[in-house]
Write a protein that holds these residues in place. Structure first.
Motif, PDB file in Angstrom:
ATOM      1  N   LEU A 172     -33.171  62.813 -18.291  1.00 34.00           N
ATOM      2  CA  LEU A 172     -33.211  61.351 -18.233  1.00 34.00           C
ATOM      3  C   LEU A 172     -34.521  60.865 -18.835  1.00 34.00           C
ATOM      4  CD1 LEU A 172     -31.876  60.606 -14.620  1.00 34.00           C
ATOM      5  CD2 LEU A 172     -30.663  60.213 -16.760  1.00 34.00           C
ATOM      6  N   GLN A 173     -34.449  59.736 -19.537  1.00 36.27           N
ATOM      7  CA  GLN A 173     -35.671  59.134 -20.079  1.00 36.27           C
ATOM      8  C   GLN A 173     -35.597  57.638 -19.871  1.00 36.27           C
ATOM      9  OE1 GLN A 173     -34.369  60.271 -24.393  1.00 36.27           O
ATOM     10  NE2 GLN A 173     -35.668  58.458 -24.561  1.00 36.27           N
ATOM     11  N   GLY A 174     -36.616  57.090 -19.246  1.00 36.83           N
ATOM     12  CA  GLY A 174     -36.577  55.665 -18.982  1.00 36.83           C
ATOM     13  C   GLY A 174     -35.284  55.288 -18.292  1.00 36.83           C
ATOM     14  N   SER A 175     -34.513  54.443 -18.921  1.00 42.96           N
ATOM     15  CA  SER A 175     -33.271  53.952 -18.318  1.00 42.96           C
ATOM     16  C   SER A 175     -32.021  54.601 -18.902  1.00 42.96           C
ATOM     17  CB  SER A 175     -33.184  52.429 -18.515  1.00 42.96           C
ATOM     18  OG  SER A 175     -34.310  51.798 -17.963  1.00 42.96           O
ATOM     19  N   PHE A 176     -32.167  55.729 -19.613  1.00 43.19           N
ATOM     20  CA  PHE A 176     -31.036  56.321 -20.315  1.00 43.19           C
ATOM     21  C   PHE A 176     -30.967  57.821 -20.092  1.00 43.19           C
ATOM     22  CE2 PHE A 176     -32.705  52.739 -22.742  1.00 43.19           C
ATOM     23  CZ  PHE A 176     -31.574  51.925 -22.854  1.00 43.19           C
ATOM     24  N   GLU A 177     -29.774  58.382 -20.340  1.00 43.42           N
ATOM     25  CA  GLU A 177     -29.639  59.827 -20.409  1.00 43.42           C
ATOM     26  C   GLU A 177     -30.217  60.287 -21.749  1.00 43.42           C
ATOM     27  OE1 GLU A 177     -25.706  61.201 -19.783  1.00 43.42           O
ATOM     28  OE2 GLU A 177     -25.533  60.333 -17.764  1.00 43.42           O
ATOM     29  N   THR A 178     -31.017  61.339 -21.714  1.00 43.14           N
ATOM     30  CA  THR A 178     -31.673  61.804 -22.927  1.00 43.14           C
ATOM     31  C   THR A 178     -30.664  62.160 -24.020  1.00 43.14           C
ATOM     32  OG1 THR A 178     -33.426  62.711 -21.523  1.00 43.14           O
ATOM     33  CG2 THR A 178     -33.389  63.423 -23.808  1.00 43.14           C
TER      34      THR A 178
END
Length: 259
Positions: A172-178
């Motif tokens: 996960l990164q920030g608000s999203f799936e990587t």
């Protein structure tokens, strides 16, 4: 010795008290940081600037609470200093920065710089005839920074068998799936550039320690599969918690439900 579970509990309390975010990012990296500071790295708490100490570069610098807790458990900094976490003007901000704090090798902040800084430190060890090792912690989302791959290409050419990069691969990164931003297998990419690759359960201290201590004849990467928000059911694998702060009620629920 402080356990990972104690570190996880204290990291939740620290971030809640400081009214700061990045709580799940701290929780996914707990075992990695615990293993480095309390089991693997060669340090002298009485001499944080000992020339032969191992170096740690916090490229994933927003897991600052976990890093400061590990430094305190290792005896490098006084536990009382953590009361100043994220206080204006303190030396323990929520994004790792050196300021006057002993035992820190590099500032955090802009993502992607850590491996380049690590190369410089590892190269300096070679130049000076010292046998310390340099460890760099990065995130999987951070691996979308181009500077990461410039460094990854260079390190094998320089023969840096004293450089270790650990990827906190929580997907996960920030608000999203990587994978929804850039889909790639990080282990395969490092291997393609000539790195020695180990894939481990990033919440297993035993697996982490074995991989970190494994002999190497070239730069090494440890891809640690982790769970963002590990230990707090309402946070685990939930991207919305990346920037959120805990309310008092959520703090109580988090601590009571910690697993």
């Amino acid at each position: 010795m402080m356990t990972p579970q104690q570190m996880r509990r204290d990291a939740i309390r620290m971030t809640a008290h400081a009214e700061t975010g990045h709580i799940p990012s701290n929780l996914s990296a707990i075992e990695i940081i615990h293993t480095l500071f309390l089991r693997v790295m060669r340090l002298d708490p009485e001499r944080p600037d000992w020339p032969d100490r191992d170096r740690f570069v916090p490229s994933k610098a927003h897991c600052a609470a976990a890093i400061y807790l590990a430094m305190s458990a290792a005896g490098i900094i006084d536990r009382a200093r953590l009361d100043e976490f994220n206080v204006d003007g303190s030396e323990v901000p929520a994004i790792v920065a050196r300021y006057g704090l002993p035992g820190l090798e590099a500032d955090g902040g802009p993502l992607g710089r850590g491996p380049s800084i690590g190369i410089g430190m590892a190269l300096a060890a070679k130049h000076d005839g010292r046998d310390y090792r340099t460890y760099v912690l990065i995130g999987d989302g951070e691996c979308q920074e181009g500077q990461i791959w410039e460094a990854v290409m260079l390190a094998p050419t320089l023969g840096l068998d004293n450089l270790v990069v650990i990827v906190d691969d929580n997907r996960l990164q920030g608000s999203f799936e990587t994978s929804g931003v850039v889909a790639t297998d990080l282990g395969d990419r490092f291997t393609a550039f000539g790195w020695q690759c180990h894939r481990v359960d990033g919440h297993s201290v035993a697996e982490l320690e074995e991989a970190l201590r494994a002999p190497q004849d070239r730069p090494k990467v440890v891809v640690a599969q982790t769970v963002k928000g590990k230990g707090v059911p309402m946070m685990e694998n939930e991207p919305g918690w990346h920037y959120r702060r805990l309310t008092f009620g959520e703090l109580v629920v988090s601590l009571r439900g910690l697993r």
